[in-house]
Design an enzyme around this catalytic site. Structure first.
Site, PDB file in Angstrom:
ATOM      1  N   LYS A 139       0.863  -1.187   0.000  1.00 39.90           N
ATOM      2  CA  LYS A 139       0.000   0.000   0.000  1.00 39.90           C
ATOM      3  C   LYS A 139       0.890   1.224   0.000  1.00 39.90           C
ATOM      4  O   LYS A 139       2.061   1.157   0.404  1.00 39.90           O
ATOM      5  CB  LYS A 139      -0.899  -0.011   1.240  1.00 39.90           C
ATOM      6  CG  LYS A 139      -2.153   0.824   1.124  1.00 39.90           C
ATOM      7  CD  LYS A 139      -3.282   0.136   0.378  1.00 39.90           C
ATOM      8  CE  LYS A 139      -4.451   1.064   0.169  1.00 39.90           C
ATOM      9  NZ  LYS A 139      -5.637   0.381  -0.351  1.00 39.90           N
ATOM     10  N   ASP A 179      -6.907   4.532  -4.501  1.00 37.79           N
ATOM     11  CA  ASP A 179      -7.573   4.407  -3.203  1.00 37.79           C
ATOM     12  C   ASP A 179      -8.176   5.791  -2.951  1.00 37.79           C
ATOM     13  O   ASP A 179      -8.404   6.555  -3.912  1.00 37.79           O
ATOM     14  CB  ASP A 179      -6.576   3.995  -2.108  1.00 37.79           C
ATOM     15  CG  ASP A 179      -7.259   3.586  -0.802  1.00 37.79           C
ATOM     16  OD1 ASP A 179      -7.789   2.463  -0.719  1.00 37.79           O
ATOM     17  OD2 ASP A 179      -7.293   4.392   0.148  1.00 37.79           O
TER      18      ASP A 179
HETATM   19  P1  NDP Z   1     -12.736   8.045  -2.696  1.00 37.10           P
HETATM   20  O1  NDP Z   1     -11.659   9.026  -2.542  1.00 37.10           O
HETATM   21  O2  NDP Z   1     -13.285   7.801  -4.061  1.00 37.10           O
HETATM   22  O3  NDP Z   1     -13.954   8.403  -1.745  1.00 37.10           O
HETATM   23  C1  NDP Z   1     -13.789   8.481  -0.365  1.00 37.10           C
HETATM   24  C2  NDP Z   1     -15.102   8.918   0.247  1.00 37.10           C
HETATM   25  O4  NDP Z   1     -15.000   8.823   1.653  1.00 37.10           O
HETATM   26  C3  NDP Z   1     -15.444  10.358  -0.068  1.00 37.10           C
HETATM   27  O5  NDP Z   1     -16.826  10.512  -0.061  1.00 37.10           O
HETATM   28  C4  NDP Z   1     -14.795  11.098   1.106  1.00 37.10           C
HETATM   29  O6  NDP Z   1     -15.366  12.363   1.395  1.00 37.10           O
HETATM   30  C5  NDP Z   1     -15.082  10.136   2.228  1.00 37.10           C
HETATM   31  N1  NDP Z   1     -14.046  10.280   3.257  1.00 37.10           N
HETATM   32  C6  NDP Z   1     -12.714  10.133   3.114  1.00 37.10           C
HETATM   33  N2  NDP Z   1     -12.086  10.372   4.265  1.00 37.10           N
HETATM   34  C7  NDP Z   1     -13.038  10.688   5.141  1.00 37.10           C
HETATM   35  C8  NDP Z   1     -13.026  11.028   6.498  1.00 37.10           C
HETATM   36  N3  NDP Z   1     -11.876  11.118   7.185  1.00 37.10           N
HETATM   37  N4  NDP Z   1     -14.225  11.263   7.098  1.00 37.10           N
HETATM   38  C9  NDP Z   1     -15.375  11.161   6.405  1.00 37.10           C
HETATM   39  N5  NDP Z   1     -15.444  10.851   5.114  1.00 37.10           N
HETATM   40  C10 NDP Z   1     -14.300  10.612   4.495  1.00 37.10           C
HETATM   41  O7  NDP Z   1     -12.179   6.678  -2.074  1.00 37.10           O
HETATM   42  P2  NDP Z   1     -12.684   5.198  -2.334  1.00 37.10           P
HETATM   43  O8  NDP Z   1     -14.155   5.179  -2.515  1.00 37.10           O
HETATM   44  O9  NDP Z   1     -11.818   4.596  -3.361  1.00 37.10           O
HETATM   45  O10 NDP Z   1     -12.299   4.489  -0.951  1.00 37.10           O
HETATM   46  C11 NDP Z   1     -13.196   4.426   0.158  1.00 37.10           C
HETATM   47  C12 NDP Z   1     -12.758   3.329   1.100  1.00 37.10           C
HETATM   48  O11 NDP Z   1     -12.759   2.074   0.401  1.00 37.10           O
HETATM   49  C13 NDP Z   1     -11.340   3.464   1.683  1.00 37.10           C
HETATM   50  O12 NDP Z   1     -11.330   2.903   2.983  1.00 37.10           O
HETATM   51  C14 NDP Z   1     -10.504   2.607   0.753  1.00 37.10           C
HETATM   52  O13 NDP Z   1      -9.307   2.167   1.360  1.00 37.10           O
HETATM   53  C15 NDP Z   1     -11.471   1.458   0.520  1.00 37.10           C
HETATM   54  N6  NDP Z   1     -11.215   0.642  -0.661  1.00 37.10           N
HETATM   55  C16 NDP Z   1     -11.174   1.214  -1.908  1.00 37.10           C
HETATM   56  C17 NDP Z   1     -10.952   0.429  -3.019  1.00 37.10           C
HETATM   57  C18 NDP Z   1     -11.020   0.977  -4.399  1.00 37.10           C
HETATM   58  O14 NDP Z   1     -10.955   0.177  -5.351  1.00 37.10           O
HETATM   59  N7  NDP Z   1     -11.182   2.263  -4.608  1.00 37.10           N
HETATM   60  C19 NDP Z   1     -10.645  -1.021  -2.878  1.00 37.10           C
HETATM   61  C20 NDP Z   1     -10.808  -1.535  -1.531  1.00 37.10           C
HETATM   62  C21 NDP Z   1     -11.043  -0.708  -0.472  1.00 37.10           C
HETATM   63  P3  NDP Z   1     -14.559  13.716   1.039  1.00 37.10           P
HETATM   64  O15 NDP Z   1     -14.753  13.904  -0.430  1.00 37.10           O
HETATM   65  O16 NDP Z   1     -15.216  14.759   1.861  1.00 37.10           O
HETATM   66  O17 NDP Z   1     -13.132  13.481   1.428  1.00 37.10           O
END
Ligand code: NDP
Length: 459
Positions: A139, A179
């Site tokens: 990662k 991510d």
């Molecule tokens: P994105 O950046 O596309 O979206 C993240 C979302 O979560 C946004 O809506 C963001 O809001 C919100 N968010 C992020 N940090 C915080 C926080 N501290 N408090 C509240 N809301 C928060 O990321 P992903 O959708 O790709 O990833 C989301 C999760 O899924 C993570 O845990 C990631 O590790 C996991 N994941 C992702 C994969 C992938 O293929 N993308 C694969 C496996 C797991 P804002 O815009 O306000 O920051």
């Protein structure tokens, strides 16, 4: 840091070993609470596997598993649009390559530090093992905050990041993906810079690429789709399906959007989405096209949703989506976003299943509350493994110079998710913890990595 329960469920004979390994972990990795939490979660599940396989406590196997093979920390200098020079910190933790090249995403978010990257890399190792494919765990990321930055600034940052990262990558060595904060746009900038530095078109060094330059169909959708397919299997074990279920989702990024899409396709009624500022409730059901327009096209805030959707939706700037009554919940934003109070609210409101789309979004106490109440709980390392599985399919297409159709990738993804679910379910049964997907996922992932490490000697 959330409260961490002692190893009270472990058979007595393994308590001292597990406790010593956990104490050593705390001692050797100070100031890394997320990493401690992820290690603790795995260790608490392992006792039955250690009883069945005494060889797993030999040759420092668990200790080696907890120590990353390599940790790279580097300076990322870049210039903003005004010409000012800024410095961020870049990370790549190459955790375990027993089963294949290091594989795992890059996260760009101000909360990123070494401990966060290590927790994600540790989780990723077991998640990747669960897919049954040949991918190791890694990662990376940076404390760079893309929010409010122009496209040019993001591009310059990505280019500087790749100047250091490129020397560590390779289709047989280390293959990052996206991510939080890293979508196909950033992967494009990173890939372009890699190509420029190396003078090689090597699509196998990054996944999540655009369809026309080596990317795979359905990779964008894979994590969200896979999470919902896993939830569907969890409900099936309880004699139910997704049709008509009321579902709450947190986040509005890649995982959240495509979880909503698949849940709606399978007949569920999804009523929430959120970002780090607040959340929306739409009793008519989330308007997916509007959500995608706001978040993917305009890169805007979720607060813009209600005024454009009309009367059925409202924006809540405080609190969390878990206050909204639901049959099933999909935490899909970030780590530790669902605490024990939220879990108690979900239980009181009659939730039947919680499936983690994000990595470690549920605190240990909250998992305890849910499991004690008989709620089916799916841990992220199993539930969201569809993303990395589709990345492995992208690598497979890259190495054969092939382009598969969307349906073919989706079909493979569905089969993989079903297999992961069944592996977790059956492993939990085999080790005397029926219905406990945490135990099932941890032991099944651990066993595959452990067997490989034992076979490969002390490395
Ligand atoms: P994105 O950046 O596309 O979206 C993240 C979302 O979560 C946004 O809506 C963001 O809001 C919100 N968010 C992020 N940090 C915080 C926080 N501290 N408090 C509240 N809301 C928060 O990321 P992903 O959708 O790709 O990833 C989301 C999760 O899924 C993570 O845990 C990631 O590790 C996991 N994941 C992702 C994969 C992938 O293929 N993308 C694969 C496996 C797991 P804002 O815009 O306000 O920051």
């Amino acid at each position: 840091m959330p409260h961490v329960t002692p190893f009270d469920s472990s058979p007595a004979s393994h308590l001292p070993i597990l406790q010593r390994i956990y104490s050593d972990t705390l001692h050797r990795n100070p100031g890394e609470p997320e990493f401690h939490q992820s290690v603790h979660e795995v260790l608490t599940s392992l006792a039955p596997a250690l009883s069945a396989h005494p060889e797993f406590t030999e040759t420092g196997l668990i200790e080696r598993m907890i120590e990353p093979e390599r940790q790279i920390i580097f300076r990322v200098p870049w210039q903003d649009d005004s010409g000012k020079t800024l410095v961020n910190r870049g990370f790549r933790v190459e955790f375990n390559s027993t089963l294949g090249p290091y594989k795992g995403g890059l996260r760009f978010h101000p909360s990123v530090n070494l401990g966060v990257v290590k927790f994600l890399g540790f989780e990723q190792t077991f998640k990747n093992a669960l897919t049954g494919l040949n991918i190791g765990g890694g990662k990376g990321g940076s404390d760079f905050n893309p929010r409010g930055r122009s496209v040019e600034e993001v591009m310059r940052f990505c280019q500087s990041f790749m100047i250091e990262l490129h020397r560590h990558l390779g289709e047989h060595t280390d293959v990052p993906a996206g991510d939080i904060g890293v979508s196909s746009r950033e992967i494009g900038f990173l890939f372009g810079q890699y190509r420029r530095i190396t003078n090689r078109w090597e699509p196998g060094v990054l996944t999540g690429k655009g369809r026309e330059w080596g990317g795979s169909e359905a990779r964008t959708q894979a994590t969200g789709y896979g999470s919902v397919l896993f939830l569907e299997q969890m409900l099936k074990m309880r004699g139910e399906d997704l049709d008509g279920q009321r579902i709450t989702v947190s986040g509005s990024g890649n995982v959240a959007i495509y979880s909503i899409a698949k849940a709606q396709e399978l007949g569920a009624h999804v009523i929430t989405a959120s970002d780090s500022d607040g959340y929306v409730i739409d009793e008519k059901g989330i308007n997916l096209e509007l959500l995608k327009q706001i978040k993917e096209v305009e890169r805007g805030r979720i607060s813009a949703y209600p005024s454009r959707q009309g009367g059925s939706a409202r924006y809540v700037p405080t609190g969390c989506v878990w206050n909204v009554p639901a049959d099933a919940a999909l935490p899909s934003a970030t780590q530790n976003e669902l605490d024990s109070a939220a879990a108690a609210t979900l239980v009181n409101n009659g939730v039947k299943a919680v499936a983690e789309g994000a990595n470690m979004p549920t605190t240990p106490d909250a998992i305890h509350v849910l499991q004690q109440a008989g709620v089916a709980f799916g841990p992220g390392k199993a539930v969201n493994a569809g993303g990395v599985a589709a990345s492995a399919l992208e690598m497979q297409q890259n190495s054969g110079r092939e382009i598969w159709a969307f349906d073919q990738v989706e079909e493979e993804l569905a089969a993989i998710m079903c297999r992961i679910h069944n592996t977790c379910y059956e492993t939990a049964n085999q080790y005397g913890a029926p219905g406990d997907y945490v135990v099932g996922a941890n032991i099944a992932g651990f066993e595959r990595v452990a067997a490989g490490m034992l076979a490969q000697g002390i490395v």
